[in-house]
Design a protein around this motif. Structure first.
Motif, PDB file in Angstrom:
ATOM      1  N   GLY A 177       0.754  -1.146  -0.267  1.00 23.34           N
ATOM      2  CA  GLY A 177       0.234   0.205  -0.262  1.00 23.34           C
ATOM      3  C   GLY A 177       0.772   1.213  -0.460  1.00 23.34           C
ATOM      4  N   ASP A 178      -0.028   2.464   0.030  1.00 22.67           N
ATOM      5  CA  ASP A 178       1.044   3.825  -0.169  1.00 22.67           C
ATOM      6  C   ASP A 178      -0.058   4.946   1.194  1.00 22.67           C
ATOM      7  N   LEU A 185       6.833   7.305   3.600  1.00 22.22           N
ATOM      8  CA  LEU A 185       8.103   6.284   4.744  1.00 22.22           C
ATOM      9  C   LEU A 185       8.698   6.815   4.613  1.00 22.22           C
ATOM     10  N   THR A 186      10.080   6.837   6.078  1.00 18.91           N
ATOM     11  CA  THR A 186      10.731   7.419   5.761  1.00 18.91           C
ATOM     12  C   THR A 186      11.442   6.760   6.113  1.00 18.91           C
ATOM     13  N   ASN A 187      11.429   5.841   7.425  1.00 18.14           N
ATOM     14  CA  ASN A 187      12.267   5.022   8.256  1.00 18.14           C
ATOM     15  C   ASN A 187      11.744   3.771   9.417  1.00 18.14           C
ATOM     16  N   ASP A 215       0.872  -3.190   6.498  1.00 16.48           N
ATOM     17  CA  ASP A 215       0.249  -1.968   5.248  1.00 16.48           C
ATOM     18  C   ASP A 215      -0.225  -0.735   5.337  1.00 16.48           C
ATOM     19  N   ILE A 216       0.833  -0.445   5.171  1.00 14.18           N
ATOM     20  CA  ILE A 216       0.904   1.364   5.360  1.00 14.18           C
ATOM     21  C   ILE A 216      -0.446   2.219   4.628  1.00 14.18           C
ATOM     22  N   THR A 217      -1.365   1.648   4.166  1.00 15.45           N
ATOM     23  CA  THR A 217      -2.295   2.467   3.167  1.00 15.45           C
ATOM     24  C   THR A 217      -3.038   3.252   3.825  1.00 15.45           C
ATOM     25  N   GLY A 218      -3.013   4.815   2.835  1.00 17.52           N
ATOM     26  CA  GLY A 218      -3.091   5.585   3.995  1.00 17.52           C
ATOM     27  C   GLY A 218      -3.124   5.864   4.893  1.00 17.52           C
ATOM     28  N   LEU A 219      -1.723   5.629   5.825  1.00 17.32           N
ATOM     29  CA  LEU A 219      -1.479   6.258   6.786  1.00 17.32           C
ATOM     30  C   LEU A 219      -1.131   7.435   6.836  1.00 17.32           C
ATOM     31  N   ALA A 220      -0.393   8.166   7.897  1.00 21.09           N
ATOM     32  CA  ALA A 220       0.311  10.206   8.278  1.00 21.09           C
ATOM     33  C   ALA A 220       0.284   9.710   9.662  1.00 21.09           C
ATOM     34  N   GLY A 221       1.281   9.965   9.562  1.00 22.65           N
ATOM     35  CA  GLY A 221       2.322  10.444  10.769  1.00 22.65           C
ATOM     36  C   GLY A 221       2.760   9.429  11.118  1.00 22.65           C
ATOM     37  N   ASN A 222       3.318   9.517  12.532  1.00 22.68           N
ATOM     38  CA  ASN A 222       4.473   8.173  13.295  1.00 22.68           C
ATOM     39  C   ASN A 222       3.161   7.426  14.238  1.00 22.68           C
ATOM     40  N   ASP A 249       6.233  -5.911  17.185  1.00 18.42           N
ATOM     41  CA  ASP A 249       6.274  -4.492  16.964  1.00 18.42           C
ATOM     42  C   ASP A 249       7.274  -3.625  16.055  1.00 18.42           C
ATOM     43  N   VAL A 250       6.056  -3.197  14.804  1.00 16.95           N
ATOM     44  CA  VAL A 250       6.951  -1.923  14.181  1.00 16.95           C
ATOM     45  C   VAL A 250       6.463  -0.647  13.977  1.00 16.95           C
ATOM     46  N   THR A 251       7.605   0.037  14.657  1.00 16.84           N
ATOM     47  CA  THR A 251       6.978   1.329  13.892  1.00 16.84           C
ATOM     48  C   THR A 251       7.653   2.521  12.961  1.00 16.84           C
ATOM     49  N   LEU A 252       6.362   3.190  13.109  1.00 18.22           N
ATOM     50  CA  LEU A 252       6.817   3.520  11.226  1.00 18.22           C
ATOM     51  C   LEU A 252       6.608   5.177  11.681  1.00 18.22           C
ATOM     52  N   GLU A 253       8.097   5.792  11.009  1.00 21.03           N
ATOM     53  CA  GLU A 253       8.214   7.147  10.236  1.00 21.03           C
ATOM     54  C   GLU A 253       7.571   7.210   8.849  1.00 21.03           C
ATOM     55  N   ILE A 254       6.110   7.602   9.053  1.00 18.40           N
ATOM     56  CA  ILE A 254       5.918   8.146   7.725  1.00 18.40           C
ATOM     57  C   ILE A 254       5.971  10.061   8.027  1.00 18.40           C
ATOM     58  N   SER A 255       6.571   9.993   7.106  1.00 14.05           N
ATOM     59  CA  SER A 255       6.981  12.064   7.336  1.00 14.05           C
ATOM     60  C   SER A 255       6.529  13.197   6.294  1.00 14.05           C
ATOM     61  N   LYS A 256       6.459  13.998   6.215  1.00 15.68           N
ATOM     62  CA  LYS A 256       6.059  14.885   4.812  1.00 15.68           C
ATOM     63  C   LYS A 256       7.215  15.905   5.323  1.00 15.68           C
TER      64      LYS A 256
END
Length: 600
Positions: A177-178, A185-187, A215-222, A249-256
């Motif tokens: 996904g996106d 997704l940066t990190n 699945d990161i579809t539609g995610l925004a922010g950490n 546990d997977v911590t996602l850094e979704i940046s702007k």
């Protein structure tokens, strides 16, 4: 005790006497009859006993005969931990739920047996190495005193053991996904980052990888995602074993990504300008909650003051991060701001032509003229802009609202291309004159005309129309009812004014009436003399024209109406006299040739 020998003899004699006294008296001999009688009694009793025994045996054989029976005994596995202590894993083995126990005994006892009387035990403590191939079935029984165990089937269980091996693999993270628009997704980090596998050596060696699908579809922010891992062998086939299941546990850094903006305050010194401003880095990645990131469109650096600067500036400035927002990665929160300052270039080569000047708020009863043909402009700007500048890029407007006839110095508003600055103020000289009123020309033979001439009466109305020329001026076309044409000596020619041309709206051939030089002419409003008019000046008045004009008063000006022409009956034109004006066959308005008049 003494050692006297005489005493010993006395004691021995006493003992012998005592033995004689204690011996019983001899029995009397039994008779033969008694002896026979006792024999038969014994045989009878013995026979009775044997008969009774035989009867019991025979009876038991028919009523409770002996037999055999098979009982199913449940199987219990014991001491699996014994294999762990030996670092051994059970590779294969078929362990039945029950085994068959064969027993024998009297039927009555056999009937009392049940599976609960026996238990088959497989004890893994019997194994001593990975080379062992079987376990013996141990049978435990309870309340089976009257029966005996014949056999247990199976008596041994085949097994296959293998050494245990432990292996640790890195956990990979796969994404599908996106993220939401404007985010990426940066990190990411996972916990734990590795997974240990322990089991049979052959199975552990076949492991290929372990991953977590997120699945990161539609995610925004950490955000943090909890996901089950997947285990694959070297051929890419998934291996599912309960003991290997684990949640990661997977911590996602979704940046702007936002641009970095330099905050510049102040202006350079006079005649200096900012050529360009650069910021390094040009953009940064921001991390934070979705709510915080959606409010950020750009990131500003600290203010840099360039007031009165004459040289370029390069300084480091801190980035102003909003609350709950941080930079992605290990990027320092600072930016280098570079402001390049240059000096303006000046130019006097550009001229403002009056053709590029527009007059605003003109009145129709006035004529306007800009005295200057062109005005030099002092301009400053960037070198590249000055080099490409032409006169066609410049225009101006002059507001003539409220101005009356006369000569006025009016400031002009000059429009320049972007990046070009005018240094000098532009003031233009505007000459304003009133349009001449409408007149009616009457030529009469009785007023000094020669005998035989035809009188032409022409009533005209001044027609004025203002047309904008390329320089912002106006073009006036005026008609007067006076015969003939010529330069008005009383007009303000010094300021550029000329007499307007008069005429009628019809084409006619009329004998010009002699005009006395004493007859006064209507004064015309000053205007710019055109080249055609300067090339063809009107002939000077004759003495007869003056006399005729003196004897004939000027007619009253009619109110403005549509242009009309009243022409009397014409007669054959006599030959012109030397002192009269002769007009050729041409378009006439009131007996004079039409000319165009251009003015602002």
């Amino acid at each position: 005790m003494t050692n006297d020998p005489g005493r010993k003899k006395i004691d021995r004699a006493d003992d012998q006497n005592l033995l004689k006294k204690e011996q019983p008296a001899p029995r009397e001999k039994q008779s033969l009859f008694s002896r026979i009688q006792n024999y038969f009694v014994f045989k009878a009793l013995f026979s009775l006993f044997v008969a009774l025994f035989l009867w019991l045996m025979i009876n038991a054989s028919y009523v409770n005969p002996p037999g055999t029976k098979t009982v199913y005994a449940p199987v219990t596995l014991l001491n699996r931990s014994a294999l762990d202590e030996l670092e051994i894993e059970l590779k294969s083995g078929v362990f039945p739920n029950t085994v068959n126990v064969h027993v024998k005994g009297r039927q009555e006892d056999l009937d009392k047996l049940s599976p609960g009387n026996f238990e088959a035990v497989l004890d893994f403590a019997q194994a001593t190495s990975a080379a062992d191939t079987k376990l013996k079935v141990e049978l435990r029984s309870a309340n089976t005193e009257n029966v005996s165990i014949v056999s247990v089937e199976p008596s041994e269980i085949p097994i296959e053991l293998e050494l245990r091996k432990t292996r640790t693999l890195d956990v990979e993270v796969q994404f599908t996904g996106d993220p939401a628009d404007g985010f990426r997704l940066t990190n990411y980090t996972r916990f734990p980052s590795t997974k240990s596998f322990s089991g049979r050596e052959s199975l552990v060696d076949s492991l290929g990888k372990v991953d977590v699908l997120v699945d990161i579809t539609g995610l925004a922010g950490n955000t943090t995602v909890h996901q089950q891992c997947r285990v694959f062998d070297t051929e890419g086939k998934e291996i599912k074993r309960i003991e290997w299941e684990q949640v990661f546990d997977v911590t996602l850094e979704i940046s702007k990504e936002v641009p970095v903006v330099a905050d510049i305050t102040g202006n350079p010194a006079n005649d200096y300008y900012v050529l360009y401003t650069t910021v390094s880095p040009e953009s940064v990645e921001l991390n934070g909650t979705r709510e915080a990131l959606e409010k950020v469109d750009s990131l500003y650096a600290e203010t840099l003051d360039i007031a009165q600067k004459r040289e370029s500036i390069t300084e480091e400035r801190a980035l102003l991060l909003p609350n709950n927002v941080k930079l992605s990665g290990d990027v320092p929160p600072r930016a280098v701001v570079d402001v390049t300052i240059k000096k303006y270039q000046f130019s006097l080569d550009i001229k403002l032509s009056k053709a590029r000047v527009e007059l605003l708020n003109r009145r129709p009863e006035y004529r306007y003229e800009i005295a200057e043909g062109e005005v030099a402009l002092l301009l400053k700007g960037k070198g590249s802009d000055i080099a490409s500048l032409t006169s066609d890029d410049i225009s101006a407007v002059v507001n003539v609202a409220g101005l009356t006839p006369g000569t006025h110095a009016v400031p002009a508003t000059v429009t320049l291309p972007e990046g070009i600055v005018g240094v000098n103020d532009v003031v233009l000289t505007v000459v304003i004159a009133a349009n001449p009123p409408a007149t009616t020309s009457v030529a009469s033979a009785a007023g000094g005309g020669r005998p035989g001439t035809t009188t032409a009466v022409s009533t005209t109305e001044e027609n004025s129309s203002a047309e904008s020329d390329p320089g912002g001026g106006t073009t006036e076309h005026s008609g007067a009812g006076e015969s003939g044409s010529g330069t008005d000596p009383s007009g303000p020619d010094a300021s550029g004014g000329t007499a307007s041309s008069g005429g009628v709206s019809s084409r006619q051939r009329a004998t010009p009436t002699p005009r006395s030089s004493a007859t006064p002419r209507p004064t015309s409003t000053p205007r710019q003399t055109t080249t055609a008019e300067q090339a063809e000046p009107s002939p000077p008045p004759t003495p007869s024209d003056a006399a005729s004009s003196a004897s004939t008063p000027p007619p009253a000006s009619p109110p403005p109406t549509a242009s009309t022409a009243t022409t009397a009956d014409t007669q054959t034109d006599p030959p012109p006299s030397p002192d009269t004006d002769t007009t050729a066959d041409e378009d006439t308005v009131g007996g004079s040739a039409q000319t165009e008049d251009e003015s602002f």
